[in-house]
Design a protein around this motif. Structure first.
Motif, PDB file in Angstrom:
ATOM      1  N   ALA A  49      12.489 -14.428 -22.281  1.00 24.48           N
ATOM      2  CA  ALA A  49      11.419 -14.097 -21.334  1.00 24.48           C
ATOM      3  C   ALA A  49      11.873 -14.326 -19.900  1.00 24.48           C
ATOM      4  CB  ALA A  49      10.174 -14.923 -21.644  1.00 24.48           C
ATOM      5  N   ALA A  50      12.575 -15.437 -19.655  1.00 28.28           N
ATOM      6  CA  ALA A  50      13.070 -15.723 -18.305  1.00 28.28           C
ATOM      7  C   ALA A  50      14.083 -14.675 -17.856  1.00 28.28           C
ATOM      8  CB  ALA A  50      13.699 -17.119 -18.272  1.00 28.28           C
ATOM      9  N   THR A  51      14.921 -14.217 -18.770  1.00 29.43           N
ATOM     10  CA  THR A  51      15.907 -13.185 -18.445  1.00 29.43           C
ATOM     11  C   THR A  51      15.221 -11.881 -18.066  1.00 29.43           C
ATOM     12  OG1 THR A  51      17.545 -14.193 -19.910  1.00 29.43           O
ATOM     13  CG2 THR A  51      17.867 -11.876 -19.363  1.00 29.43           C
ATOM     14  N   LEU A  52      14.155 -11.549 -18.773  1.00 33.22           N
ATOM     15  CA  LEU A  52      13.401 -10.334 -18.436  1.00 33.22           C
ATOM     16  C   LEU A  52      12.699 -10.486 -17.089  1.00 33.22           C
ATOM     17  CD1 LEU A  52      11.883  -9.418 -21.922  1.00 33.22           C
ATOM     18  CD2 LEU A  52      13.689  -8.200 -20.689  1.00 33.22           C
ATOM     19  N   ARG A  53      12.140 -11.644 -16.827  1.00 36.68           N
ATOM     20  CA  ARG A  53      11.489 -11.853 -15.529  1.00 36.68           C
ATOM     21  C   ARG A  53      12.502 -11.751 -14.391  1.00 36.68           C
ATOM     22  NH1 ARG A  53       8.743 -15.974 -18.478  1.00 36.68           N
ATOM     23  NH2 ARG A  53      10.123 -17.563 -17.599  1.00 36.68           N
ATOM     24  N   ASP A  54      13.724 -12.175 -14.665  1.00 36.62           N
ATOM     25  CA  ASP A  54      14.782 -12.133 -13.653  1.00 36.62           C
ATOM     26  C   ASP A  54      15.076 -10.715 -13.180  1.00 36.62           C
ATOM     27  OD1 ASP A  54      16.958 -13.437 -12.131  1.00 36.62           O
ATOM     28  OD2 ASP A  54      18.270 -12.308 -13.485  1.00 36.62           O
ATOM     29  N   ILE A  55      14.828  -9.719 -14.023  1.00 37.81           N
ATOM     30  CA  ILE A  55      15.073  -8.332 -13.597  1.00 37.81           C
ATOM     31  C   ILE A  55      13.772  -7.584 -13.304  1.00 37.81           C
ATOM     32  CG2 ILE A  55      17.307  -8.167 -14.743  1.00 37.81           C
ATOM     33  CD1 ILE A  55      15.966  -6.668 -17.041  1.00 37.81           C
ATOM     34  N   GLY A  56      12.672  -8.327 -13.183  1.00 38.51           N
ATOM     35  CA  GLY A  56      11.441  -7.708 -12.719  1.00 38.51           C
ATOM     36  C   GLY A  56      10.396  -7.403 -13.763  1.00 38.51           C
ATOM     37  N   PHE A  57      10.622  -7.798 -14.999  1.00 36.81           N
ATOM     38  CA  PHE A  57       9.616  -7.588 -16.041  1.00 36.81           C
ATOM     39  C   PHE A  57       8.530  -8.652 -15.946  1.00 36.81           C
ATOM     40  CE2 PHE A  57      12.690  -4.788 -17.801  1.00 36.81           C
ATOM     41  CZ  PHE A  57      12.088  -4.033 -18.801  1.00 36.81           C
ATOM     42  N   ASP A  58       7.324  -8.271 -16.293  1.00 34.74           N
ATOM     43  CA  ASP A  58       6.238  -9.222 -16.500  1.00 34.74           C
ATOM     44  C   ASP A  58       6.360  -9.682 -17.949  1.00 34.74           C
ATOM     45  OD1 ASP A  58       3.920 -10.680 -16.697  1.00 34.74           O
ATOM     46  OD2 ASP A  58       2.564  -8.961 -16.597  1.00 34.74           O
ATOM     47  N   ALA A  59       6.990 -10.830 -18.173  1.00 32.66           N
ATOM     48  CA  ALA A  59       7.357 -11.225 -19.527  1.00 32.66           C
ATOM     49  C   ALA A  59       6.987 -12.670 -19.810  1.00 32.66           C
ATOM     50  CB  ALA A  59       8.864 -11.035 -19.736  1.00 32.66           C
ATOM     51  N   SER A  60       6.696 -12.945 -21.080  1.00 29.82           N
ATOM     52  CA  SER A  60       6.355 -14.308 -21.490  1.00 29.82           C
ATOM     53  C   SER A  60       6.489 -14.456 -22.997  1.00 29.82           C
ATOM     54  CB  SER A  60       4.920 -14.650 -21.085  1.00 29.82           C
ATOM     55  OG  SER A  60       4.006 -13.764 -21.723  1.00 29.82           O
ATOM     56  N   PRO A  61       6.756 -15.683 -23.469  1.00 25.62           N
ATOM     57  CA  PRO A  61       6.665 -15.961 -24.907  1.00 25.62           C
ATOM     58  C   PRO A  61       5.188 -15.981 -25.307  1.00 25.62           C
ATOM     59  CG  PRO A  61       7.967 -17.641 -23.756  1.00 25.62           C
ATOM     60  CD  PRO A  61       7.225 -16.864 -22.724  1.00 25.62           C
ATOM     61  N   ARG A  62       4.894 -15.546 -26.510  1.00 23.95           N
ATOM     62  CA  ARG A  62       3.517 -15.532 -26.997  1.00 23.95           C
ATOM     63  C   ARG A  62       3.427 -16.362 -28.274  1.00 23.95           C
ATOM     64  NH1 ARG A  62       1.097 -10.820 -24.967  1.00 23.95           N
ATOM     65  NH2 ARG A  62       2.063 -10.356 -22.932  1.00 23.95           N
ATOM     66  N   LYS A  63       2.436 -17.218 -28.354  1.00 30.37           N
ATOM     67  CA  LYS A  63       2.246 -18.059 -29.528  1.00 30.37           C
ATOM     68  C   LYS A  63       1.844 -17.208 -30.727  1.00 30.37           C
ATOM     69  CE  LYS A  63       0.941 -22.388 -27.229  1.00 30.37           C
ATOM     70  NZ  LYS A  63      -0.120 -23.418 -27.098  1.00 30.37           N
ATOM     71  N   THR A  64       2.313 -17.617 -31.910  1.00 36.18           N
ATOM     72  CA  THR A  64       1.941 -16.975 -33.167  1.00 36.18           C
ATOM     73  C   THR A  64       1.708 -18.078 -34.197  1.00 36.18           C
ATOM     74  OG1 THR A  64       4.155 -16.850 -34.139  1.00 36.18           O
ATOM     75  CG2 THR A  64       3.538 -15.087 -32.591  1.00 36.18           C
ATOM     76  N   ILE A  65       1.467 -17.685 -35.420  1.00 39.67           N
ATOM     77  CA  ILE A  65       1.340 -18.666 -36.486  1.00 39.67           C
ATOM     78  C   ILE A  65       2.700 -19.249 -36.865  1.00 39.67           C
ATOM     79  CG2 ILE A  65      -0.760 -17.677 -37.459  1.00 39.67           C
ATOM     80  CD1 ILE A  65       0.954 -16.247 -39.539  1.00 39.67           C
ATOM     81  N   GLY A  66       3.768 -18.653 -36.331  1.00 42.86           N
ATOM     82  CA  GLY A  66       5.117 -19.147 -36.579  1.00 42.86           C
ATOM     83  C   GLY A  66       5.873 -19.268 -35.270  1.00 42.86           C
ATOM     84  N   HIS A  67       7.052 -18.667 -35.213  1.00 44.23           N
ATOM     85  CA  HIS A  67       7.850 -18.716 -33.992  1.00 44.23           C
ATOM     86  C   HIS A  67       7.305 -17.720 -32.964  1.00 44.23           C
ATOM     87  CE1 HIS A  67      10.561 -21.366 -35.996  1.00 44.23           C
ATOM     88  NE2 HIS A  67      10.939 -20.465 -36.885  1.00 44.23           N
TER      89      HIS A  67
END
Length: 461
Positions: A49-67
């Motif tokens: 997610a941080a790598t995507l934000r570094d190139i201008g994406f609106d990115a984040s990890p999203r919680k799930t029932i697993g990973h």
């Protein structure tokens, strides 16, 4: 210089930096199947997610029932441009057995190989290296043009290697956010080192376990042999009857709905010069064991199969034990093609076994999964554009091919999001995915980045 040439030049100039970023990703032991690595899976999601934000994406990890899942968006703001969803996964297989690795699995190294430099590490080919070809292509385009030629959503899964239990719930809960015009999937490979490919056919699977039971306990073969039913003998007879002398599966209705390859595709495949004898020779075999009259390439990609994957029964320790086992079991998998229904195949197998049982025997069944085959339209405009872009990069036409394996997410995308997928990857058969000394060739990584630059521009036309 055209925009696309500027982006390609930027990708070439930044190759060493791209490799450094890939190495960072590979150092994270994101083994989804082992709970001891839960923190590392979260770290890999955060890194992506941080790598995507570094190139201008609106990115984040999203919680799930697993990973966690990773979702990132980069919109052009221009009306009418295509919207593509790119899918990959950041989790990896366990590296065991560790003693068979020539280097440490999570300390990537660049080594000389018979066909050029190779990146050796767990996840190098499956799937971190493939994911990074797309991300680095986006980076090169954004650096030279300021925006992507199409709207892009990147969706990375963290449980592909361990049953994808969070995937379907996440797709359903986030359908509106993830729906696009079509999906790009990178978890596939090249035809050979010099020829790209687009996979349009994926086999499905029905995986069954059958347990045959007879006597109430294990029996002394001297006292009961000849009089008592032997579940191992019963099971062996049933398994042997699953195929006829021509290699065809004998389940009633098994081939209902199965179609031959279109003539045009078959002609393309014949022109590829696939050497079935050499393919089998690599693993010490000589004679095809599948359906008579079908080529080896057809047998391993677009024909349905039945294989016994394991048999258990009776004494298996060291030395001898004269025993008639009370039960015997087998695990049987069926690879399915378009037109076959998993539920019907499962029912046909269970009925076949049940009808074959002699007196004093009964059968129990366990299901280990079922999914339908996938067939992607071969005449779609996006596919034609992607083929043209790949031909520009590789100097060869990319054949549309079938895959003997299964990628269930492609069916999930069709069923839940209502979109088809283009399966384009740059792995090779000898990348040793899931095995020790997994590698990704530097040429695959470099030309993969360049290929995605061309494809994204082609899709915008």
């Amino acid at each position: 210089m055209s925009q696309i040439l500027k982006a390609l030049d930027a990708a070439d100039q930044a190759l060493d930096a791209s490799l450094d970023r890939l190495y960072e990703f590979l150092r994270i032991p994101s083994i989804s199947a082992d709970s001891a690595y839960e923190g590392d899976c979260r770290k890999a999601a955060e890194w992506a997610a941080a790598t995507l934000r570094d190139i201008g994406f609106d990115a984040s990890p999203r919680k799930t029932i697993g990973h966690p899942m990773v979702v990132g968006h980069k919109r052009t703001g221009r009306p009418g441009v295509p919207h593509v969803l790119f899918y990959g996964h950041y989790d990896v297989q366990p590296p065991d057995p560790l003693e068979l690795w020539n280097t440490k699995p999570f300390e990537p190294v660049r080594v000389k190989g018979p066909h050029g430099d190779m990146i050796v590490a767990r996840g190098a080919s499956d799937d971190k290296g493939q994911v990074m070809t797309f991300i680095e292509a986006c980076r090169a385009i954004l650096k030279t043009e300021g925006e992507l030629p199409v709207d892009v959503t990147i969706f990375l899964e963290g449980e592909e290697e361990s049953s994808s239990r969070s995937l379907v719930p996440f797709l359903r809960e986030n359908k509106d956010e993830l729906t696009a015009d079509f999906c790009l999937v990178c978890d596939t490979g090249l035809w050979d080192r010099d020829t790209p490919a687009i996979t349009t056919m994926l086999r499905g699977i029905v995986y069954e376990e059958v347990i045959i039971k007879a006597a109430s306990r294990d029996l002394h073969s001297g006292m009961y042999g000849g009089a008592a039913q032997n579940p191992i003998r019963v099971l062996s007879k049933i398994l042997a009857a699953l195929h006829d002398e021509d290699g065809r599966v004998t389940l009633p209705g098994f081939y209902d709905g199965v179609k031959d390859l279109p003539a045009q595709v078959k002609a393309e495949w014949e022109a590829l010069g696939f050497d079935g004898e050499a393919f089998l020779g690599e693993v010490g075999l000589k004679v095809p064991a599948g359906e008579t009259g079908r080529t080896v390439l057809e047998q391993i990609t677009v024909r349905p199969t039945c294989d016994v994957n394991g048999i258990t029964g009776g004494y298996q320790g060291e030395g001898a034990k004269t025993v008639i086992a009370a039960q015997a079991s087998a695990k049987v998998s069926f690879r399915l093609v378009a037109g076959q229904e998993p539920a019907k195949v499962q029912a046909a197998f269970r009925d076949f076994v049940t009808r074959s049982l002699p007196a004093d025997c009964k059968a129990e069944f366990l299901s280990h999964g079922a999914s339908a085959a996938i067939a992607v339209p071969t005449d779609s405009p996006p596919l034609a554009k992607a083929r043209a872009a790949l031909a520009e990069e590789w100097g060869r036409t990319a054949p549309v091919i079938g895959s003997g394996g299964s990628i269930p997410v492609v069916g999930d995308m069709q069923r839940i999001l209502g979109i088809d997928s283009l399966l384009i990857g740059f792995a090779l058969e000898d990348d040793q995915i899931h095995s020790p000394n997994e590698k990704y060739e530097l040429r695959s990584f470099h030309k993969g980045i360049r290929s995605w630059v061309r494809i994204l521009h082609a899709l915008a036309k």
